[in-house]
Write an enzyme that holds these catalytic residues in place. Structure first.
Site, short mmCIF file in Angstrom:
data_model
loop_
_atom_site.label_atom_id
_atom_site.label_comp_id
_atom_site.label_asym_id
_atom_site.label_seq_id
_atom_site.Cartn_x
_atom_site.Cartn_y
_atom_site.Cartn_z
CE1 TYR A 138 -3.78 -1.69 -0.79
CE2 TYR A 138 -4.17 -2.07 1.53
CZ TYR A 138 -4.54 -2.23 0.22
OH TYR A 138 -5.68 -2.93 -0.10
CG ASP A 224 -0.97 -17.24 -6.79
OD1 ASP A 224 -0.37 -17.58 -5.76
OD2 ASP A 224 -0.47 -17.34 -7.93
CG ASP A 248 -7.47 -4.37 2.52
OD1 ASP A 248 -8.41 -4.59 3.31
OD2 ASP A 248 -7.45 -3.39 1.76
#
Ligand code: ATP
Length: 360
Positions: A138, A224, A248
């Site tokens: 982020y 993933d 998140d």
């Protein structure tokens, strides 16, 4: 509560469904404190944040609010719809990012638990995501000055990630301690086959702690692959530790897999401050209709009570937190679920059902 004073907590409604679910969580907290003989144990301070704060104070997170937060034990913060703010507010660090950064709320604890009586993808999920909250991918919160995202030309955009040993070590410690108090299983989420240096470092530093916690089983999955495992077998996981963005994304997925984002609670904390904030956003599509599920916000507020109690050696508060969780679970099982959970209860109806359960 210490003998000297009640706890002082901030209340920030925010945007969208915030003005519906934040007051709802206060009603439940006041009711549980009354039911457990602790009426008046918390002093609330209402503080401006969000779109109305832009109109009235010139900033989504006004300086007055930040100064007040610095004096408090913690706060309950509603969601914000920062994507809808007018410029320049839309381009600035959003209110959550700003307070997480300013108060170094480095740990974001996000449980995902299936409540009986809901149509969850996973019937028996009971896991907690421990998300590093200050660095990682982020880019808006990982620089001292500026946002970490920039455009050298109109057609080229660059974002930078940051991973540091101290930040990984402190989140690793939180995750191992939590796993030790729970089912003693820690899963590290990374993407070290591609992002070898950054997420590879995240993985290896977390693993360095394993010898100190021989009672905790540690495994690791690529980000993933982890989405698949969560959909297929969320019930097999206990504590999951991840960098900021992976955590998140995984927590929205885990919230939905275990019932609904509307029950996805979250606590952000530093060593001396904590912020209760639901994992979901401001849900503008249903705002103002009285149908939002307040459970995530209520359960987040309960986590704040638990954290305050542990920090102040005040064990009545974790008991009150457990009572809230029991009340929410019983209300849902008793048929008072909101629309997102397949029921028809209103926000107010659900709160009334939870309050009726408390102390029963
Ligand atoms: P953000 O970027 O702020 O996380 P978002 O747009 O990604 O926001 P949300 O605001 O969380 O996502 O909404 C996603 C979906 O989940 C919407 O359809 C919304 O109505 C629904 N939703 C989110 N929270 C709740 C809630 N408390 N009760 C009912 N539905 C909710």
């Amino acid at each position: 509560m210490t003998d000297a004073r009640p706890y002082r907590l901030g209340v920030l409604d925010g945007d969208g469904i915030g003005p519906e679910i934040v007051p709802a969580s206060l009603d439940v907290l006041d009711a549980v404190l009354a039911a457990t003989g602790r009426a008046g144990g918390i002093e609330w301070m209402r503080l401006p944040m969000g779109r109305s704060a832009i109109d009235e104070h010139g900033a989504a997170m006004p300086d007055e609010t930040l100064h007040a937060l610095a004096t408090l034990d913690g706060w309950i913060m509603g969601p914000h719809d920062s994507a809808s703010y007018p410029e320049p507010h839309r381009s600035q660090l959003n209110p959550s990012g700003l307070v997480r950064k300013k108060f170094d709320l480095f740990a974001n604890i996000r449980p995902a638990k299936t409540f009986p009586g809901t149509r969850a993808v996973c019937a028996n999920a009971d896991l907690v995501i421990v998300r590093e909250n200050t660095q990682g991918f982020y880019a808006d919160r990982n620089t001292y000055l500026g946002t970490g995202e920039w455009m050298p030309t109109a057609d080229v955009a660059i974002a930078q990630a940051i991973f540091t040993r101290p930040a990984i070590e402190r989140i690793a410690r939180q995750a191992f301690e939590l796993a030790r108090r729970r089912r003693k299983h820690l899963t590290i989420v990374h993407k070290a086959n591609v992002l070898r240096v950054t997420t590879g470092m995240f993985r290896s530093i977390v693993e360095e702690f394993a010898p100190e916690y021989p009672d905790v089983t540690v495994d690791a999955f690529h980000m993933d692959a982890m989405t698949v495992h969560l959909v297929r077998r969320a019930g097999d996981f206990d504590v999951i530790v991840a960098e900021n963005m992976f955590g998140d994304i995984l927590s929205d997925l885990a919230g939905e897999v275990s019932g609904s984002l509307g029950v996805a609670a979250s606590l952000n904390h530093s060593t001396d401050k904590a912020m209760a904030q639901a994992a979901h956003g401001s849900a503008p599509d249903i705002a103002g209709q009285g149908v939002a599920n307040p459970a995530a916000m209520i359960l987040s507020a309960a986590m704040l009570l638990g954290w305050l109690g542990a920090r102040n050696d005040d064990m009545a508060l974790p008991r009150a937190a457990a009572e809230i969780e029991r009340g929410v679970s019983a209300a849902i099982a008793g048929g008072s679920a909101t629309r997102d959970l397949g029921g028809s209860a209103s926000t107010a109806g659900f709160v009334a059902a939870v309050v009726a359960e408390l102390g029963s």
